[in-house]
Design an enzyme around this catalytic site. Sequence first.
Site, PDB file in Angstrom:
ATOM      1  N   ASP A  28       0.981  -1.410  -0.152  1.00  0.00           N
ATOM      2  CA  ASP A  28      -0.025  -0.177   0.022  1.00  0.00           C
ATOM      3  C   ASP A  28       0.625   1.518  -0.033  1.00  0.00           C
ATOM      4  O   ASP A  28       1.702   1.566   0.628  1.00  0.00           O
ATOM      5  CB  ASP A  28      -1.084   0.311   1.103  1.00  0.00           C
ATOM      6  CG  ASP A  28      -2.311   1.409   1.006  1.00  0.00           C
ATOM      7  OD1 ASP A  28      -3.392   0.608   1.145  1.00  0.00           O
ATOM      8  OD2 ASP A  28      -2.239   2.460   1.117  1.00  0.00           O
ATOM      9  N   HIS A  95     -10.263  -5.496  -3.157  1.00  0.00           N
ATOM     10  CA  HIS A  95      -8.970  -5.402  -2.445  1.00  0.00           C
ATOM     11  C   HIS A  95      -9.092  -5.880  -1.376  1.00  0.00           C
ATOM     12  O   HIS A  95     -10.071  -5.202  -0.137  1.00  0.00           O
ATOM     13  CB  HIS A  95      -7.712  -4.317  -2.923  1.00  0.00           C
ATOM     14  CG  HIS A  95      -8.735  -3.058  -2.084  1.00  0.00           C
ATOM     15  ND1 HIS A  95      -9.579  -2.129  -3.035  1.00  0.00           N
ATOM     16  CD2 HIS A  95      -8.054  -2.267  -0.944  1.00  0.00           C
ATOM     17  CE1 HIS A  95      -9.415  -1.033  -2.196  1.00  0.00           C
ATOM     18  NE2 HIS A  95      -9.403  -1.200  -1.090  1.00  0.00           N
TER      19      HIS A  95
HETATM   20  P1  AMP Z   1      -9.966   0.880   0.583  1.00  0.00           P
HETATM   21  O1  AMP Z   1     -10.842   2.398   1.755  1.00  0.00           O
HETATM   22  O2  AMP Z   1      -9.476  -0.297   1.385  1.00  0.00           O
HETATM   23  O3  AMP Z   1     -10.713   1.102  -0.648  1.00  0.00           O
HETATM   24  O4  AMP Z   1      -8.380   1.852   0.703  1.00  0.00           O
HETATM   25  C1  AMP Z   1      -7.802   2.394  -0.351  1.00  0.00           C
HETATM   26  C2  AMP Z   1      -6.467   1.269  -0.452  1.00  0.00           C
HETATM   27  O5  AMP Z   1      -5.155   1.869  -1.299  1.00  0.00           O
HETATM   28  C3  AMP Z   1      -5.769   3.115   0.302  1.00  0.00           C
HETATM   29  O6  AMP Z   1      -4.772   2.286   1.836  1.00  0.00           O
HETATM   30  C4  AMP Z   1      -4.197   3.230  -0.192  1.00  0.00           C
HETATM   31  O7  AMP Z   1      -3.781   4.222   0.781  1.00  0.00           O
HETATM   32  C5  AMP Z   1      -4.271   2.005  -1.728  1.00  0.00           C
HETATM   33  N1  AMP Z   1      -4.074   2.799  -2.666  1.00  0.00           N
HETATM   34  C6  AMP Z   1      -4.583   4.004  -3.707  1.00  0.00           C
HETATM   35  N2  AMP Z   1      -3.353   4.194  -4.541  1.00  0.00           N
HETATM   36  C7  AMP Z   1      -2.689   3.223  -4.374  1.00  0.00           C
HETATM   37  C8  AMP Z   1      -1.440   2.966  -5.245  1.00  0.00           C
HETATM   38  N3  AMP Z   1      -0.947   2.842  -6.701  1.00  0.00           N
HETATM   39  N4  AMP Z   1      -0.802   1.453  -4.803  1.00  0.00           N
HETATM   40  C9  AMP Z   1      -0.599   0.937  -3.898  1.00  0.00           C
HETATM   41  N5  AMP Z   1      -1.967   1.313  -2.831  1.00  0.00           N
HETATM   42  C10 AMP Z   1      -3.148   2.100  -3.360  1.00  0.00           C
END
Ligand code: AMP
Length: 120
Positions: A28, A95
């Site tokens: 992440d 995810h």
């Molecule tokens: P959620 O609230 O479960 O949708 O969390 C989305 C997660 O994706 C967050 O913890 C973000 O920090 C992570 N995230 C967003 N963009 C990226 C990226 N390009 N690479 C890795 N993690 C990401």
Amino acid sequence: MDIFCKIVNGEIPSYTLYEDEIVKVFLDVNPDANGHSLVIPKKHYLNLYDIDNETLIHIMDVARKIGKLLEEKLHCSGLTLIQNNGSIQEVKHYHLHLKPQYENKQELLKVEEIYNILTK
Ligand code: AMP
């Protein structure tokens, strides 16, 4: 196209820890803890209600393996799995968050540093 589909097709880079034909696991970019990782299906599914059982079982199997890697390399003492659906889901591609827990408070290291520890 959502950001995780772009990671799967290589348009956006990621700190990938593992991948096979069904899933990809990467760090992440905005971690809550050192080693905070995401397991995603390569095929686009929106959320828990959209994804099929077979893919979910594979995701859990991979989560177990990556959990062991986090334990071995980062010496975390526990692992929390979180998977958001609906309004609290920021990225609209299924995810599973793997969040390592530590007995003592840890300084958050750069994602790149964690990647190096986990892949060396
Ligand atoms: P959620 O609230 O479960 O949708 O969390 C989305 C997660 O994706 C967050 O913890 C973000 O920090 C992570 N995230 C967003 N963009 C990226 C990226 N390009 N690479 C890795 N993690 C990401």
